[in-house]
Scaffold this active site. Structure first.
Site, PDB file in Angstrom:
ATOM      1  N   LYS A  11       0.834  -1.202   0.000  1.00 15.23           N
ATOM      2  CA  LYS A  11       0.000   0.000   0.000  1.00 15.23           C
ATOM      3  C   LYS A  11       0.873   1.259   0.000  1.00 15.23           C
ATOM      4  CE  LYS A  11      -3.879  -2.305   2.354  1.00 15.23           C
ATOM      5  NZ  LYS A  11      -4.835  -2.218   3.480  1.00 15.23           N
ATOM      6  N   TYR A  51     -12.391  -2.730  -3.416  1.00 16.34           N
ATOM      7  CA  TYR A  51     -12.945  -2.703  -2.067  1.00 16.34           C
ATOM      8  C   TYR A  51     -14.472  -2.690  -2.047  1.00 16.34           C
ATOM      9  CZ  TYR A  51      -8.409  -2.112   0.280  1.00 16.34           C
ATOM     10  OH  TYR A  51      -7.141  -2.307   0.790  1.00 16.34           O
ATOM     11  N   ARG A 104       2.739  -6.632   9.394  1.00 14.77           N
ATOM     12  CA  ARG A 104       2.052  -5.535  10.087  1.00 14.77           C
ATOM     13  C   ARG A 104       2.523  -5.410  11.537  1.00 14.77           C
ATOM     14  NH1 ARG A 104      -3.809  -7.303   7.588  1.00 14.77           N
ATOM     15  NH2 ARG A 104      -3.830  -5.976   5.724  1.00 14.77           N
ATOM     16  N   ASN A 118      -1.904  -0.073   6.917  1.00 14.00           N
ATOM     17  CA  ASN A 118      -1.358  -1.319   7.452  1.00 14.00           C
ATOM     18  C   ASN A 118      -0.495  -2.056   6.437  1.00 14.00           C
ATOM     19  OD1 ASN A 118      -3.362  -2.194   5.753  1.00 14.00           O
ATOM     20  ND2 ASN A 118      -4.574  -3.226   7.316  1.00 14.00           N
ATOM     21  N   HIS A 121      -1.971  -5.552   1.433  1.00 11.85           N
ATOM     22  CA  HIS A 121      -3.239  -6.238   1.205  1.00 11.85           C
ATOM     23  C   HIS A 121      -2.924  -7.648   0.709  1.00 11.85           C
ATOM     24  CE1 HIS A 121      -7.211  -7.280  -0.434  1.00 11.85           C
ATOM     25  NE2 HIS A 121      -6.534  -7.754  -1.462  1.00 11.85           N
ATOM     26  N   GLU A 132      -9.520 -10.238  -7.876  1.00 11.53           N
ATOM     27  CA  GLU A 132      -8.585  -9.127  -7.666  1.00 11.53           C
ATOM     28  C   GLU A 132      -7.413  -9.172  -8.648  1.00 11.53           C
ATOM     29  OE1 GLU A 132      -7.625  -9.450  -3.500  1.00 11.53           O
ATOM     30  OE2 GLU A 132      -9.664  -8.910  -2.887  1.00 11.53           O
TER      31      GLU A 132
HETATM   32  P1  DAT Z   1      -7.654  -7.035   5.642  1.00 12.66           P
HETATM   33  O1  DAT Z   1      -6.851  -6.001   4.893  1.00 12.66           O
HETATM   34  O2  DAT Z   1      -6.907  -7.522   6.851  1.00 12.66           O
HETATM   35  O3  DAT Z   1      -8.188  -8.131   4.780  1.00 12.66           O
HETATM   36  P2  DAT Z   1     -10.366  -5.968   5.654  1.00 12.66           P
HETATM   37  O4  DAT Z   1     -10.545  -6.638   4.327  1.00 12.66           O
HETATM   38  O5  DAT Z   1     -11.358  -6.269   6.720  1.00 12.66           O
HETATM   39  O6  DAT Z   1      -8.909  -6.251   6.264  1.00 12.66           O
HETATM   40  O7  DAT Z   1     -10.365  -4.391   5.450  1.00 12.66           O
HETATM   41  C1  DAT Z   1      -9.740  -3.820   4.330  1.00 12.66           C
HETATM   42  C2  DAT Z   1      -8.940  -2.643   4.781  1.00 12.66           C
HETATM   43  O8  DAT Z   1      -9.796  -1.640   5.323  1.00 12.66           O
HETATM   44  C3  DAT Z   1      -7.943  -2.944   5.897  1.00 12.66           C
HETATM   45  O9  DAT Z   1      -6.704  -3.413   5.412  1.00 12.66           O
HETATM   46  C4  DAT Z   1      -7.812  -1.634   6.597  1.00 12.66           C
HETATM   47  C5  DAT Z   1      -9.182  -1.011   6.432  1.00 12.66           C
HETATM   48  N1  DAT Z   1      -9.986  -1.255   7.634  1.00 12.66           N
HETATM   49  C6  DAT Z   1     -10.614  -2.408   7.984  1.00 12.66           C
HETATM   50  N2  DAT Z   1     -11.260  -2.272   9.134  1.00 12.66           N
HETATM   51  C7  DAT Z   1     -11.050  -0.993   9.534  1.00 12.66           C
HETATM   52  C8  DAT Z   1     -11.454  -0.207  10.649  1.00 12.66           C
HETATM   53  N3  DAT Z   1     -12.215  -0.721  11.607  1.00 12.66           N
HETATM   54  N4  DAT Z   1     -11.030   1.085  10.712  1.00 12.66           N
HETATM   55  C9  DAT Z   1     -10.262   1.624   9.744  1.00 12.66           C
HETATM   56  N5  DAT Z   1      -9.847   0.930   8.660  1.00 12.66           N
HETATM   57  C10 DAT Z   1     -10.231  -0.341   8.554  1.00 12.66           C
HETATM   58 MG    MG Z   2      -9.538  -7.971   3.158  1.00  8.42          MG
END
Ligand code: DAT
Ligand code: MG
Length: 138
Positions: A11, A51, A104, A118, A121, A132
């Site tokens: 990212k 997303y 992370r 973070n 991805h 994707e």
């Molecule tokens: P991951 O990237 O671990 O698969 P995810 O798919 O649930 O996590 O979410 C996509 C991204 O969105 C994640 O990398 C960071 C952001 N994100 C997720 N939950 C969040 C939250 N509660 N507050 C802020 N950003 C968040």
């Molecule tokens: Mg995810």
């Protein structure tokens, strides 16, 4: 044997902090193959598709803004159970609670930054990996 392909993104925070090499090193050290790699300035349309599952959530807009804030390195990685394996290398979504030893957990920062910063991805299933990879390596 179940050799898979997954989409990994470094990212904008990872690219800006010069951590691309360290992240690639960890992927390769684990034994996965780099099948394709490209530098991408993503547009809103691509990110909205990527997303789509998060549309409407409170963090959706800040997440897109963040992903638009700088270049991204997109990687197609291959290997035995690489989808699950890379998620394990990446660690939990929130860098503060991600286990030490993970990307992370070791490299993510939390000095007033947001959870979305973070570093990486990784696709979370064979279905999302296929979808994707089609978006980022069209
Ligand atoms: P991951 O990237 O671990 O698969 P995810 O798919 O649930 O996590 O979410 C996509 C991204 O969105 C994640 O990398 C960071 C952001 N994100 C997720 N939950 C969040 C939250 N509660 N507050 C802020 N950003 C968040
Ligand atoms: Mg995810």
């Amino acid at each position: 044997m179940s050799v898979e392909a997954t989409l990994i993104l470094v990212k904008p925070d990872g690219v800006a902090r010069g951590l691309t090499g360290e992240i690639l090193r960890r992927i390769e050290a684990k034994g996965y193959t780099l099948a394709d790699i490209r530098f991408v300035n993503a547009d809103r349309e691509l990110l909205a598709q990527h997303y789509a599952e998060h549309e409407g959530k409170p963090f959706y807009e800040p997440l897109l803004e963040f992903m638009l804030s700088g270049p991204i390195v997109a990687i197609k990685a291959e290997g035995e159970r690489v989808i699950e394996g890379f998620r394990s290398l990446a660690g939990a979504t929130d860098p503060t609670t991600a286990a030490p030893g993970t990307i992370r957990g070791d490299l993510g920062r939390d000095w007033g930054l947001k959870v979305q910063q973070n570093l990486v991805h990784g696709s979370d299933s064979t279905l999302s990996a296929e979808r994707e990879l089609g978006l980022w390596f069209a």
